[in-house]
Design a protein around this motif. Structure first.
Motif, mmCIF file in Angstrom:
data_model
loop_
_atom_site.group_PDB
_atom_site.id
_atom_site.type_symbol
_atom_site.label_atom_id
_atom_site.label_comp_id
_atom_site.label_asym_id
_atom_site.label_seq_id
_atom_site.Cartn_x
_atom_site.Cartn_y
_atom_site.Cartn_z
ATOM 1 N N CYS A 1 96.895 62.425 108.447
ATOM 2 C CA CYS A 1 97.304 63.752 107.980
ATOM 3 C C CYS A 1 98.751 63.660 107.514
ATOM 4 O O CYS A 1 99.634 63.236 108.265
ATOM 5 N N SER B 1 92.466 63.923 106.615
ATOM 6 C CA SER B 1 91.179 63.292 106.360
ATOM 7 C C SER B 1 90.684 62.720 107.679
ATOM 8 O O SER B 1 91.469 62.513 108.608
ATOM 9 N N ARG C 1 82.846 60.208 106.236
ATOM 10 C CA ARG C 1 84.292 60.177 105.993
ATOM 11 C C ARG C 1 84.633 61.305 105.025
ATOM 12 O O ARG C 1 84.067 61.375 103.932
ATOM 13 N N PHE D 1 87.509 64.653 103.556
ATOM 14 C CA PHE D 1 88.737 65.441 103.449
ATOM 15 C C PHE D 1 88.360 66.888 103.718
ATOM 16 O O PHE D 1 87.279 67.341 103.324
ATOM 17 N N LEU E 1 84.515 61.319 101.209
ATOM 18 C CA LEU E 1 85.345 60.286 100.617
ATOM 19 C C LEU E 1 84.482 59.084 100.223
ATOM 20 O O LEU E 1 83.685 58.600 101.036
ATOM 21 N N PHE F 1 91.526 56.583 104.344
ATOM 22 C CA PHE F 1 91.894 57.857 104.962
ATOM 23 C C PHE F 1 93.290 58.293 104.520
ATOM 24 O O PHE F 1 93.533 59.489 104.305
ATOM 25 N N GLY G 1 92.919 59.775 101.267
ATOM 26 C CA GLY G 1 92.290 61.081 101.429
ATOM 27 C C GLY G 1 93.275 62.155 101.842
ATOM 28 O O GLY G 1 93.125 63.334 101.478
ATOM 29 N N SER G 2 94.314 61.765 102.573
ATOM 30 C CA SER G 2 95.309 62.746 103.004
ATOM 31 C C SER G 2 96.188 63.237 101.854
ATOM 32 O O SER G 2 96.929 64.208 102.007
#
Length: 338
Positions: free
Chosen positions: A33, A59, A75, A77, A130, A136, A139-140
């Motif tokens: 995050c 994420s 996975r 977001f 994702l 990840f 994704g953040s």
């Protein structure tokens, strides 16, 4: 579960029970995050637009789900604010002004081992899966990049435009990178931090200026044959930054107000100059699901390598140190990992 929340006006790291799900809700185990400037403003009582829930760039992995199309292990977001898409504002093209937009949020916030995404958000597209090749951490960046996507759509960047970005923290640098995607010509940036001024060259900025050491208005005009920038993006809430951005914009140019000013901000500016120079000012606030989808597409296609902006990583236990590092300015993007 461990969570970072605001309590009695202060940040606390405490153990909370996992949120209980109602029909339509999803529980996510946070993996990354981003720490946003607005989080810091909330912590210090300077944010003007929302309730003080921390963490809106998360994420993670779905832990529990009450909907068929989202399964444990996916996975994803998750978007913290989602409009209704049915009210007057939504239908008139102002979805972030929807009266419901800020009424929902992640529970208890993105800086938590687990957080609940309410059914309101889920059913309106507030969760994106994702792709396997999107990390990840990448994704953040979906939410912050989405706000940039929407803002640049609102201000419009034409082929070859000179773009001046005022304030080159992570959001300003995302704007600079996105301006190149939108076929800007020269991209000029300014900040008061030597660290950020130097860092800007790493992401493709053509000229980066320290506003403490340079007359940035004169420099922008020198670099544009005396005209000024076609488009100025003000990614800072500082009154001096706003004024320098307006003054560095050419006649007939466009100014984007993107950074959130502190409470009580007042500008000492002769408004007649806007009319006489036909300068357009546009503001942009947040993003919606068409923007998050586009941001994910940009990240997944590697058009922008957002991970180049990550300078520091911390755990939830180290949250206060993360805030200190981010606030001091010798950082770009700070990521919290669970």
């Amino acid at each position: 579960m461990k969570s970072v929340i605001m309590e009695n006006g202060k940040v606390v790291i405490k153990e909370l029970p996992k949120p209980k799900l109602q029909q339509g809700d999803v529980l996510i185990k946070m993996k990354a995050c981003g720490l946003c400037g607005t989080d810091i403003e909330k912590i210090y009582g300077q944010y003007t637009a929302s309730q003080p829930i921390l963490g809106h760039e998360p994420s993670g992995i779905i832990e529990e789900s009450t909907v068929d199309w989202l399964k444990p292990g996916d996975r994803v977001f998750a978007h913290h604010h989602v409009p209704c898409y049915e009210c007057y504002y939504c239908k008139k093209g102002s979805p972030t002004m929807c009266p419901y937009y800020r009424k929902t949020n992640l529970d208890p916030g993105g800086f938590s081992e687990y957080f609940r995404v309410p059914a309101w958000n889920v059913v309106r597209g507030g969760i994106l899966k994702l792709p396997d090749d999107v990390s990840f951490e990448e994704g953040s960046f979906i939410e912050p990049l989405a706000t940039v996507v929407r803002a640049q759509r609102r201000i419009r960047i034409d082929d070859g435009d000179t773009v001046f970005v005022v304030g080159i923290g992570p959001m300003g640098l995302l704007h600079a990178m996105m301006a190149k995607i939108n076929k800007a010509g020269l991209v000029i940036a300014s900040d008061i931090s030597d660290f950020r001024v130097d860092f800007a060259y790493k992401v493709g900025v053509d000229y980066s200026l320290n506003a403490k050491k340079n007359d940035v208005v004169s420099e922008v005009k020198r670099l544009t044959e005396g005209r000024g920038a076609d488009v100025t993006i003000i990614a800072s809430g500082s009154p001096s930054a706003i004024l320098s951005g307006i003054h560095a914009t050419r006649k007939g140019g466009r100014v984007l107000l993107f950074g959130v000013p502190y409470k009580g901000t007042i500008l000492n500016y002769d408004i007649s100059e806007l009319l006489n120079n036909e300068i357009s000012i546009v503001s942009s606030n947040a993003a919606v699901e068409e923007d998050t989808r586009e941001a994910l597409s940009i990240i997944a296609s590697k058009k922008i390598d957002v991970t180049r902006l990550v300078t520091h990583r911390f755990t939830l236990d180290e949250f206060n140190e993360a805030v200190r590092i981010a606030k001091e300015g010798n950082a770009i993007k700070v990521i919290i990992n669970s």
